[in-house]
Design an enzyme around this catalytic site. Sequence first.
Site, short mmCIF file in Angstrom:
data_model
loop_
_atom_site.label_atom_id
_atom_site.label_comp_id
_atom_site.label_asym_id
_atom_site.label_seq_id
_atom_site.Cartn_x
_atom_site.Cartn_y
_atom_site.Cartn_z
N ALA A 13 0.81 -1.23 0.00
CA ALA A 13 0.00 0.00 0.00
C ALA A 13 0.84 1.27 0.00
O ALA A 13 0.30 2.36 -0.08
CB ALA A 13 -0.93 -0.01 1.20
N ARG A 18 9.26 7.52 -4.10
CA ARG A 18 10.62 7.59 -4.64
C ARG A 18 10.71 7.09 -6.09
O ARG A 18 11.69 7.32 -6.77
CB ARG A 18 11.58 6.79 -3.74
N LYS A 25 4.06 1.66 -7.47
CA LYS A 25 5.40 1.03 -7.44
C LYS A 25 5.36 -0.45 -7.74
O LYS A 25 6.12 -0.95 -8.58
CB LYS A 25 6.03 1.27 -6.06
N GLN A 76 -5.68 -0.20 2.95
CA GLN A 76 -5.10 0.73 3.93
C GLN A 76 -5.30 2.12 3.33
O GLN A 76 -4.62 2.49 2.37
CB GLN A 76 -3.60 0.44 4.14
N TYR A 103 7.20 -7.99 1.93
CA TYR A 103 7.01 -6.65 1.42
C TYR A 103 6.82 -6.73 -0.10
O TYR A 103 7.60 -7.39 -0.79
CB TYR A 103 8.21 -5.75 1.77
N GLY A 104 5.80 -6.05 -0.56
CA GLY A 104 5.45 -6.11 -1.99
C GLY A 104 6.52 -5.56 -2.92
O GLY A 104 6.44 -5.75 -4.13
N LYS A 351 -0.97 -9.68 -41.27
CA LYS A 351 -1.74 -9.79 -40.02
C LYS A 351 -3.01 -10.59 -40.27
O LYS A 351 -3.53 -10.60 -41.40
CB LYS A 351 -2.04 -8.40 -39.44
N ASN A 386 -8.01 -4.36 -47.63
CA ASN A 386 -8.94 -5.16 -46.83
C ASN A 386 -9.86 -4.34 -45.94
O ASN A 386 -10.69 -4.88 -45.23
CB ASN A 386 -8.16 -6.15 -45.94
C1 UD1 Z 1 11.35 -1.29 5.21
C2 UD1 Z 1 11.71 -1.58 6.67
C3 UD1 Z 1 13.23 -1.68 6.83
C4 UD1 Z 1 13.74 -2.76 5.90
C5 UD1 Z 1 13.32 -2.46 4.47
C6 UD1 Z 1 13.67 -3.62 3.59
C7 UD1 Z 1 9.96 -0.58 8.03
C8 UD1 Z 1 9.59 0.55 8.89
N1 UD1 Z 1 11.17 -0.54 7.52
O1 UD1 Z 1 11.85 0.00 4.87
O2 UD1 Z 1 13.56 -1.99 8.16
O3 UD1 Z 1 15.16 -2.83 5.98
O4 UD1 Z 1 11.89 -2.30 4.38
O5 UD1 Z 1 13.44 -3.26 2.26
O6 UD1 Z 1 9.16 -1.48 7.81
N2 UD1 Z 1 3.76 -0.16 2.85
C9 UD1 Z 1 2.41 -0.22 3.10
N3 UD1 Z 1 1.81 0.76 3.82
C10 UD1 Z 1 2.51 1.82 4.32
C11 UD1 Z 1 3.89 1.89 4.08
C12 UD1 Z 1 4.49 0.89 3.34
O7 UD1 Z 1 1.74 -1.16 2.67
O8 UD1 Z 1 1.88 2.67 4.99
C13 UD1 Z 1 4.41 -1.22 2.05
C14 UD1 Z 1 5.07 -0.69 0.80
O9 UD1 Z 1 4.18 -0.77 -0.31
C15 UD1 Z 1 6.27 -1.64 0.61
C16 UD1 Z 1 6.56 -2.12 2.02
O10 UD1 Z 1 5.44 -1.82 2.81
O11 UD1 Z 1 5.93 -2.73 -0.19
C17 UD1 Z 1 7.80 -1.47 2.59
O12 UD1 Z 1 7.62 -0.06 2.66
P1 UD1 Z 1 8.80 0.94 2.33
O13 UD1 Z 1 8.30 2.32 2.57
O14 UD1 Z 1 9.41 0.64 1.02
O15 UD1 Z 1 9.83 0.57 3.50
P2 UD1 Z 1 11.41 0.78 3.51
O16 UD1 Z 1 11.70 2.23 3.70
O17 UD1 Z 1 12.01 0.13 2.33
CA CA Z 2 11.18 -0.71 0.43
#
Ligand code: UD1
Ligand code: CA
Length: 455
Positions: A13, A18, A25, A76, A103-104, A351, A386
């Site tokens: 979410a 960035r 993303k 969310q 993490y997605g 085609k 055609n």
């Molecule tokens: C996060 C971790 C960090 C870890 C890193 C690994 C936290 C606070 N930090 O940082 O310790 O080393 O990943 O890559 O978790 N997301 C949501 N909802 C939100 C915020 C984020 O679903 O409100 C999802 C994002 O889509 C993403 C994932 O959570 O897929 C990680 O979020 P991101 O903001 O990229 O975290 P990092 O700063 O990379």
């Molecule tokens: Ca990340």
Amino acid sequence: MLKKETNVVILAAGKGTRMKSSCPKVLHILGGKTILEHVINIAKSVKPKKIILVYNNEEKEIKSKINDTSIHWVVQKEQKGTGDAILKASKNFSDNDDIIVLYGDMPYISIESIKKLFNSKKKSKISLLTAYTKNPNGYGRVLKKNGKVIKIIEELDANFREKKIKEVYSGTFIASGKDLKRWLNKINNKNIKKEFYATDIIHFANLEKSIIKTVQTLNYQEILGVNNKLQLSILEKIFQKKQINDLLLSGVTLKDPYHFILRGILKHGKNVEIDTGVILEGNIVLGNNVKIGAGSVIKNSFIDNQTEIKEYTVVENVKIGKKCIIGPFAHLRPNTILDNQIHIGNFVEIKDSTVKEKSKIKHLSYFGNAEIGSQVNVGAGSITCNYDGVNKFKTIIGDNVLIGASTQLIAPIKVTKNTTIAAGTTLIKDVNTPCLVYNSKEQKQKKNWIRPKKL
Ligand code: UD1
Ligand code: CA
């Protein structure tokens, strides 16, 4: 593979600010698939009871693009941080479930690492997937005292000494639903980003004197995430390198492995040779002894044994038979089926057509919505007309027809077998008996004509 009671939560979410892109993303493409599809595939390969995916309602296209009803979709609304995202998912898991969080934006976590994590949970309250890296920038650092995990400290909140820690957190962990809910409810957003960090649950687990284990990934690449386009390009390079290695080891000759791209799945026979700058997309099947010339782009197509695609040819949704020669500079568009021993040459576009065996269309031609028989020879610059601006019409050409250069076939039209069409004919009527067809045209000549002079 996992216990029945294990659920996987995928966090997707985040705003992905960035990336500086209007595309969410996790929908950016990596190796021909969205980043999120890679993560969903990882989740599915461990056969969990449930996959719960947290997404941002403003990015509705995530749900429609992934289009998977086996997933529990959780919204969310406000992106308050990873901790808040898991809290939103927690309504979907019961206390007795074990929860693994992915993490997605981290598509390279391996199934082996998840299995290790799962095994480690037998001896812990919570197990974390971590990695040692020379360059820990951007990751949460794993703070340990006497070998025991104390907490995860985010890069932005870390002091100079903490920043030097080389063990970083992947974001992936396993804990029971009950413990997780209790810890999640204690998280606050008193940090530099004013976000609810999922990583803070480790601090609360530690306060309860829980056993916290760390499990290391098999290699550092597993923890590479996508936060910006530069990281996406690095991950794409790794993906391509791995595919290229696999293809080379399975016997494909890549004349220039540094300039070959596969965005999909390639099934191949023996002695396949691919030259520089080739892009293959979608599902591709190449039979034995198939050669693909430099700069060609092939999407979702089947190419049978001993066929050669010459340089700079574009092929999409096409089936090509055995021993054909296609190109250079040919364009085969969707729903084209070529039989065996067909020759298609320079600047020929086809085609929605079928061509039966041993026919040749070698220069500067266009065939659309056509059925072309066997052993037909098409002269240079011949085209089907055609389309009337609204509807498409069919052209049917029998076996062994000879089409002279610069013929226009005004569809709908049928030409029976063994017919010869003279060069420069505009065909407007069906030809039902074999004959020579031509338009009577008068050739006029003006004597003593003087070319215009430059003013
Ligand atoms: C996060 C971790 C960090 C870890 C890193 C690994 C936290 C606070 N930090 O940082 O310790 O080393 O990943 O890559 O978790 N997301 C949501 N909802 C939100 C915020 C984020 O679903 O409100 C999802 C994002 O889509 C993403 C994932 O959570 O897929 C990680 O979020 P991101 O903001 O990229 O975290 P990092 O700063 O990379
Ligand atoms: Ca990340």
